[in-house]
Scaffold this motif. Structure first.
Motif, PDB file in Angstrom:
ATOM      1  N   GLY A   1      57.667  52.426 -56.833  1.00  0.00           N
ATOM      2  CA  GLY A   1      56.661  51.505 -56.335  1.00  0.00           C
ATOM      3  C   GLY A   1      55.927  50.700 -57.382  1.00  0.00           C
ATOM      4  N   ARG A   2      56.124  51.021 -58.656  1.00  0.00           N
ATOM      5  CA  ARG A   2      55.362  50.315 -59.691  1.00  0.00           C
ATOM      6  C   ARG A   2      55.939  48.941 -60.008  1.00  0.00           C
ATOM      7  N   TYR A   3      57.245  48.783 -59.876  1.00  0.00           N
ATOM      8  CA  TYR A   3      57.905  47.570 -60.357  1.00  0.00           C
ATOM      9  C   TYR A   3      58.515  46.771 -59.205  1.00  0.00           C
TER      10      TYR A   3
ATOM     11  N   ILE B   1      63.382  31.303 -68.257  1.00  0.00           N
ATOM     12  CA  ILE B   1      62.682  31.974 -67.151  1.00  0.00           C
ATOM     13  C   ILE B   1      63.788  32.389 -66.178  1.00  0.00           C
ATOM     14  N   THR B   2      64.367  33.542 -66.426  1.00  0.00           N
ATOM     15  CA  THR B   2      65.614  33.906 -65.764  1.00  0.00           C
ATOM     16  C   THR B   2      65.438  35.004 -64.720  1.00  0.00           C
ATOM     17  N   VAL B   3      66.374  35.006 -63.774  1.00  0.00           N
ATOM     18  CA  VAL B   3      66.579  36.138 -62.878  1.00  0.00           C
ATOM     19  C   VAL B   3      67.915  36.762 -63.266  1.00  0.00           C
ATOM     20  N   PRO B   4      68.013  38.091 -63.126  1.00  0.00           N
ATOM     21  CA  PRO B   4      67.008  39.013 -62.619  1.00  0.00           C
ATOM     22  C   PRO B   4      65.941  39.314 -63.656  1.00  0.00           C
ATOM     23  N   ALA B   5      64.788  39.686 -63.165  1.00  0.00           N
ATOM     24  CA  ALA B   5      63.707  40.157 -64.026  1.00  0.00           C
ATOM     25  C   ALA B   5      62.981  41.263 -63.278  1.00  0.00           C
ATOM     26  N   ILE B   6      62.439  42.201 -64.022  1.00  0.00           N
ATOM     27  CA  ILE B   6      61.621  43.251 -63.410  1.00  0.00           C
ATOM     28  C   ILE B   6      60.181  43.035 -63.851  1.00  0.00           C
ATOM     29  N   VAL B   7      59.284  43.037 -62.871  1.00  0.00           N
ATOM     30  CA  VAL B   7      57.875  42.757 -63.113  1.00  0.00           C
ATOM     31  C   VAL B   7      57.054  44.021 -62.846  1.00  0.00           C
TER      32      VAL B   7
END
Length: 348
Positions: free
Chosen positions: A46-48, A122-128
């Protein structure tokens, strides 16, 4: 700024390298999310939030792996639309054009939250990281491997072993050559700025596809007798081959449908839960034909190809192998992540 395809995207989009050969910018944010949190980001349900676009082959890997491993309830997913501008992918599929969890309109906001003035892709995939709104990583190659290893405590019961220790050397070697000549090879064809650069990339691409056809003629999967990370990485290129790479990128010695072994292999994977049920052909075509204006200045998106063949019997079961090994297929796609049926072969 550089876009997701690794090229300068100034003045509305310039992808072709006028100097000749396309070179991908591979400088990614190498921070990792690990079980022990050694980079400051421990695995926590649940954090990311995983930011992806179904149009992007690199992001599609993460969508497939996340689904195969059953991480939907552990790692939430933000879906960007199929097109982007010079600045960033946008969350224009969501109500109000804003991701409901991150509260942002553009993925660049998460990058700038951690790295003000960030100048690379500014690419995908990215984890936030949801609590801070900051991007953690966009290192797509490592990200999918980490889902298999660092996130193992949260895999669903029956999840496949996509990166088993005893096969990692072989998987890594197959991935290396497939990336160089196929995953990236189609871009080296499409973004070449000279005849010579294009022809070199074209020859390398089809030489490697011939090599893959030979390898897969007598074995169902690329490495071992179950699906692995190697199959995921090849699939996301093959599924885009006829809709975009054959015509748009001039990879036109043959269509995928004219390469019998690879076409059957691709159909086998497409019909395996976790693969085809993540594919949105409409978004794939819109991205390439609308965004790459220097290749397709009219922005016209082709109506074809006919998708119904993806559902034809493939006959690959005769080669043996079990897609999930001792495990089981993933369950139904969550309702909020279902691809619209009109964007799939099932619409016919």
């Amino acid at each position: 700024m550089r876009n997701d395809d690794g090229m300068s995207n100034e003045e509305g989009g310039t992808y072709v390298n006028p100097g000749g050969e396309f070179t991908r910018d591979q400088r990614y944010i190498a921070t990792r999310i690990t079980a022990d949190g050694r980079d400051g980001y421990p695995v926590e349900p649940g954090r990311y939030r995983l930011a992806v676009a179904r149009a992007c082959p690199w992001a599609s890997r993460m969508i497939v792996v996340r689904r195969l491993l059953g991480l939907e309830d552990v790692l939430s997913m933000a879906l960007a639309g199929p097109t982007h501008d010079v600045r960033s992918w946008t969350f224009d599929l969501d109500p109000g054009g804003r991701d409901p969890v991150l509260g942002i309109e553009r993925l660049q906001d998460a990058y700038f939250a951690r790295f003000p003035g960030y100048e690379r892709g500014i690419t995908v995939p990215a984890i936030v990281d949801v609590p801070t709104g900051q991007v953690v990583t966009n290192d797509y190659a490592q990200m999918s491997l980490d889902l298999s290893t660092e996130w193992a405590a949260y895999h669903r019961a029956g999840a496949p072993r996509l990166y088993p220790e005893e096969l990692r050397d072989e998987i890594d070697e197959v991935n290396r050559v497939v990336f160089k000549d196929v995953n990236n090879g189609v871009y080296r064809c499409g973004f070449a700025g000279s005849q010579e650069a294009y022809e070199r990339a074209y020859e390398r691409l089809f030489d490697r596809l011939d090599w893959l056809s030979n390898r897969l003629a007598n074995q169902r999967y690329l490495v071992g007798d179950t699906i692995t990370e190697a199959d995921v990485r090849l699939f996301t290129t093959l599924v885009r081959f006829d809709p975009v790479y054959h015509g748009h990128f001039k990879c036109n010695r043959q269509k995928l449908t004219e390469m019998p072994v690879l076409w059957a292999y691709a159909r086998d994977l497409f019909q395996t839960p976790g693969f085809g049920d993540t594919v949105d052909f409409d978004q794939i075509k819109r991205h390439y034909y609308e965004v790459h204006k220097d290749i397709n200045p009219t922005g016209i998106v082709p109506s074809g190809p006919d998708l119904r063949g993806w559902l034809d019997p493939h006959g690959r079961e005769a080669l043996g192998g079990r897609p999930f090994g001792d495990g089981t297929p993933p369950g139904p796609v969550p309702a909020e992540e279902t691809v619209p049926i009109e964007h799939t072969p099932y619409a016919a």
